[in-house]
Design a protein around this motif. Structure first.
Motif, PDB file in Angstrom:
ATOM      1  N   GLN A 624       0.868  -1.192   0.000  1.00 51.98           N
ATOM      2  CA  GLN A 624       0.000   0.000   0.000  1.00 51.98           C
ATOM      3  C   GLN A 624       0.904   1.242   0.000  1.00 51.98           C
ATOM      4  N   SER A 626       0.749   5.642  -0.210  1.00 52.16           N
ATOM      5  CA  SER A 626      -0.008   6.910  -0.259  1.00 52.16           C
ATOM      6  C   SER A 626       0.990   8.056  -0.159  1.00 52.16           C
ATOM      7  N   ILE A 628       1.245  12.698  -0.150  1.00 54.31           N
ATOM      8  CA  ILE A 628       0.594  14.016  -0.229  1.00 54.31           C
ATOM      9  C   ILE A 628       1.646  15.104  -0.023  1.00 54.31           C
ATOM     10  N   SER A 807      -4.829   1.105   7.142  1.00 52.61           N
ATOM     11  CA  SER A 807      -4.232   1.145   5.806  1.00 52.61           C
ATOM     12  C   SER A 807      -3.289   2.339   5.701  1.00 52.61           C
ATOM     13  N   GLN A 809      -3.386   4.743   3.524  1.00 57.56           N
ATOM     14  CA  GLN A 809      -4.172   5.961   3.328  1.00 57.56           C
ATOM     15  C   GLN A 809      -4.749   6.461   4.647  1.00 57.56           C
ATOM     16  N   GLU A 810      -5.223   5.528   5.478  1.00 55.04           N
ATOM     17  CA  GLU A 810      -5.808   5.916   6.761  1.00 55.04           C
ATOM     18  C   GLU A 810      -4.742   6.447   7.716  1.00 55.04           C
ATOM     19  N   GLN A 812      -2.059   8.040   6.765  1.00 61.02           N
ATOM     20  CA  GLN A 812      -1.792   9.391   6.260  1.00 61.02           C
ATOM     21  C   GLN A 812      -2.854  10.369   6.743  1.00 61.02           C
ATOM     22  N   GLU A 813      -4.111  10.005   6.617  1.00 64.06           N
ATOM     23  CA  GLU A 813      -5.208  10.885   7.026  1.00 64.06           C
ATOM     24  C   GLU A 813      -5.166  11.162   8.523  1.00 64.06           C
TER      25      GLU A 813
END
Length: 844
Positions: A624, A626, A628, A807, A809-810, A812-813
């Motif tokens: 996975q 991600s 930004i 995950s 992405q999670e 990162q968020e």
């Protein structure tokens, strides 16, 4: 035939008329010619007998009014016509003294002169000359008064010790007249001559009077130490003798001597007013009120109270019929009104000033004082050259007269005008400014006027010429001579000079802060023209600095200044401010257009820069990924990249240029291109990639920037990551096998773009199933909240550990949510880049 019958016949014949019936019947001739004809028809002896009879009759009828002006003058005339010179002299003397006491000064002069024509005794002549001098002095005919008193001095000297009192008094009064006549040096000479003449005299009221006058003369000739010694000696003598007039006058002088504590000076003047008013000493009350106005203005900054004292002093002088003293105080009141911006009062009272000047026998000293006001009015109309010429003329006259106060005032005025002409872009003679200010400093050091402002002005003159070291020397001197308790005027002068020096040196922030303080002081003093002028200069600094919001601030200040000038009726300065406002509005418009163009260009640059970032995150089976980037500005110096390599390997780049904005963005673009180029050449040697990129950056760019880079090559099949860390923040590798274990991928060499010949070691790490790698820029760890606290590595680790089971992405968020919440409303100071790499765990 009775008297009534004769009067009836004369009335019927139309020769006389009834003037009044009560309280006594009174007849008057219908025409002066009838009276004169009747009078001349009498024989000389009959006239004398008639005058004598009338005189004796008046004495019998009004025994309680023989000391009044009218009765005494009537008796004097009748006894003179009767040939009784002794009684005529007596009554002329009484009438003269009564007229002086009533401030009927011209009448007093006439009576004294008539008495002098009759006197035979030298002692009586000296006394009458003393009175005549007072009558002339009260009419501001100072030279004539001194001449008359000089005759009296000769007579008193001839009397020996018996004449000491009169001698002391006439020397004292002559010295005061010389000062009023604009000749302080002569005043000092006369008082010194007097002290020498009565050095053997015992203490007396008159000697105390002379000692005090000598003290005044020393003060006005720039010798303050001698002045204080004599004034205090006179005060002590007067208190011992109970001489209230000398006490009050000495206190009025002590109150204006330099180096007196403010409270002592004000207390002395307040006592002087109380003593003089309670004793009916209007002449000294005038002087005490005038001096109290000076000190209240200087020490307390209460301009309106000072104005009231000047007007009170002028009123007292008017009651006494002394035009010069009334003029002296009225000019000061007008000067205060000029400073307050109350021009209606100025215009209303200037005609009175002119009328008073025309009544003075020697108007030159008064006109010298008036010219300062006239020069200021010329400046208010923008007539700078005319004002400068007027001040130069006044300075020359003051120099000739030895009038130190006028010389100081005009010297400072000339330097003021020259600095303002320079501000307007006119050529000026700085040599003249330097010369007049040296003279002003010399005079002020002798105790005449303030010592601070001439030095401040000299500092400004040097600053205008770029001689900043000299300017600082004079500013330092000005601060040193203020003493332990600087007045509000001293504070304003010093801070204004600081502002001028800072503006000349382009230290804009210092200048802005100083002008703000000076404007506040001017507002406290209610000096509206000064306040409006400081707003103009304050606005000028904002315009010169030219930061994004400066033009708006400048316009706000200029609008306030314009409103003030219009309210005061100062159309010349209002016009200047309107022109500045128009210029500022035009600059604001140009700035807005330029800003719009820059905004559009930066937006385009951002779109271009974003196009260099990966359009899509690579799809790695079993992994996975991600990423930004949050820029602090329109463009960024951070970037991340994913590079596809042979055999399914992938290059991962996170970089941070040591700058922000457009320059960093261009540098980043160049670095990205070079890394991609050398990554394809050195497939499994990240150290050679960085070495090659470093060489190209140093040889082909000269921006003085550097870039930190983390470059890793991942083998997705094995989980092996080889990398180089060129001065970048160490990524965190969180292990899922050993809970809580974190491995930092430390620096393996310096940042790129610093030095040629740098080397980078290769590091290696293994990512097992479930492991998480967090790569970031310092915009994450160094993000600040409003308390300037950093987000820190500790918070990064804590947030990551809390979310490892989620995950990429999670994670990162969660990290972004945590840092955004921490920063709050604090401004962003750096770009933030975050890349999360997680290896799937088939068992979860």
């Amino acid at each position: 035939m009775t008297l009534v019958t004769h009067l009836n016949k004369l009335e019927t014949a139309g020769l006389i008329r009834v003037a009044q019936v009560e309280p006594e019947l009174e007849y008057l001739f219908r025409h002066t010619l009838v009276r004169e004809a009747a009078y001349t028809s009498l024989l000389t002896n009959d006239r004398k007998r008639l005058h004598f009879a009338v005189g004796e009759a008046v004495e019998r009828m009004y025994p309680d009014r023989l000391g009044s002006r009218e009765i005494a003058a009537t008796l004097a005339r009748h006894f003179r016509e009767a040939g009784d010179d002794q009684r005529a002299l007596k009554y002329y003397t009484v009438a003269a003294e009564a007229a002086l006491a009533s401030y009927a000064n011209q009448e007093a002069e006439r009576h004294h002169r008539r008495a002098l024509a009759l006197v035979r005794s030298e002692r009586e002549r000296a006394a009458l000359l003393s009175g005549l001098g007072e009558a002339l002095y009260a009419q501001s005919r100072y030279d004539e008064a001194i001449q008359v008193w000089r005759e009296g001095i000769v007579l008193y000297q001839a009397l020996g010790p018996e004449g000491y009192s009169g001698l002391a008094r006439l020397y004292a009064r002559s010295a005061r007249a010389a000062w009023h006549g604009g000749d302080p040096p002569n005043g000092l000479k006369l008082s010194q001559e007097g002290l020498e003449a009565v050095e053997d005299a015992p203490e007396s009221h008159e000697v105390a009077l002379l000692v005090h006058e000598a003290g005044r003369a020393y003060f006005f000739n720039g010798l303050p130490e001698e002045a204080e010694s004599l004034c205090r000696r006179a005060l002590e003598m007067a208190e011992h003798l109970g001489a209230l007039d000398v006490q009050a006058d000495a206190l009025a002088t002590i109150g204006v001597l330099p180096n007196q504590p403010d409270e002592v000076a004000l207390e002395s003047l307040t006592r002087a007013v109380e003593i003089a008013e309670s004793a009916g000493l209007l002449d000294i009350a005038h002087r005490a009120h005038h001096n109290l106005g000076v000190n209240i203005s200087n020490f307390l900054g209460d301009q309106r109270a000072a104005h009231d004292h000047y007007l009170k002093a002028a009123e007292l002088a008017r009651k006494r019929g002394v035009p010069y003293e009334e003029l002296f105080s009225l000019i000061n009141a007008i000067t205060i009104s000029l400073g307050l911006g109350e021009l209606a009062f100025v215009e209303e009272n200037l005609p009175t000033v002119e009328q008073l000047i025309n009544t003075i026998s020697d108007p030159a000293p008064a006109r010298l004082n008036l010219r300062g006001i006239q020069a200021e009015l010329m400046i208010n109309r923008g007539k700078w050259a005319e004002a400068l010429q007027l001040l130069r003329t006044s300075q020359s006259e003051a120099q000739q007269r030895g009038d130190l106060q006028a010389l100081l005032n005009n010297s400072v005025g000339i330097a003021n005008v020259l600095t303002e002409l320079d501000r307007l872009g006119e050529p000026v003679d700085w040599g003249e400014a330097d010369a007049v200010l040296k003279k002003a400093i010399e005079i002020s050091d002798r105790g005449v006027g303030g010592r601070v402002w001439p030095r401040c002005l000299m500092s400004i003159v040097h600053a205008r010429q770029g001689a900043f070291n000299d300017a600082r020397v004079f500013l330092k001197e000005a601060g040193e001579v203020t003493g332990p308790t600087p007045t509000i005027w001293d504070e304003g002068s010093l801070k204004y000079t600081e502002a001028e020096l800072a503006a000349a040196e382009k230290r804009w922030s210092d200048a802005l802060a100083a002008y703000e303080i000076v404007a506040g002081i001017a507002a406290r003093l209610e000096m509206r023209p000064w306040w409006a002028g400081m707003l103009r200069l304050w606005a000028d600094v904002y315009i010169s600095r030219g930061e994004p919001t400066d033009l708006e601030r400048a316009q706000a200040l200029l609008r306030e200044a314009l409103s003030a000038y219009e309210d005061m009726g100062l159309s010349y300065f209002a016009g200047q401010v309107e022109e500045k406002l128009r210029d500022a509005r035009a600059k604001t418009y140009d700035q807005a257009i330029a800003h719009q163009q820059i905004t559009e260009e930066m937006a385009q640059a951002r779109r271009i820069q974003e196009s260099f970032l990966p359009e899509e995150i690579p799809d790695l089976p079993g992994w996975q990924l991600s990423a930004i980037l949050e820029p602090a500005r329109e463009t960024s110096g951070d970037y991340y990249d994913f590079i596809s390599l042979p055999d399914g390997q992938i290059g991962i780049v996170v970089a941070d240029v040591a700058d922000k904005g457009a320059a960093a963005a261009l540098y980043m673009t160049s670095s990205r291109t070079l890394i991609r180029s050398y990554a394809a050449e050195f497939l499994s040697q990240p150290e050679l990639v960085l070495s090659s990129v470093n060489h190209r950056i140093l040889t082909e760019t000269h921006a003085g920037l550097f870039v930190t880079i983390f470059y890793g090559i991942l083998d997705p099949t094995s989980g092996r990551l080889i990398y180089c860390n060129a001065g970048h923040n160490p990524p965190y590798l969180f292990s899922s096998q050993e809970e809580g274990t974190v491995q930092e991928l430390h620096k393996t060499g310096m940042a790129l773009g610093i030095a040629e010949g740098g080397t980078w070691d290769q590091g290696e790490a293994m990512l097992a199933p479930g492991d998480v790698l967090i790569i970031y820029s310092d915009g994450l760890t160094e993000a600040q909240n409003e308390q300037e606290t950093l987000f820190s590595e500790e918070r990064v680790e804590k947030t990551a550990k809390t979310n490892l089971g989620r995950s990429a992405q999670e994670i990162q968020e969660a990290m972004l949510e945590e840092v955004h919440s921490f920063v709050g409303d604090a401004p962003r100071s750096d770009d933030l880049t975050l890349v999360i790499l997680k290896r799937d765990d088939p068992l979860t």
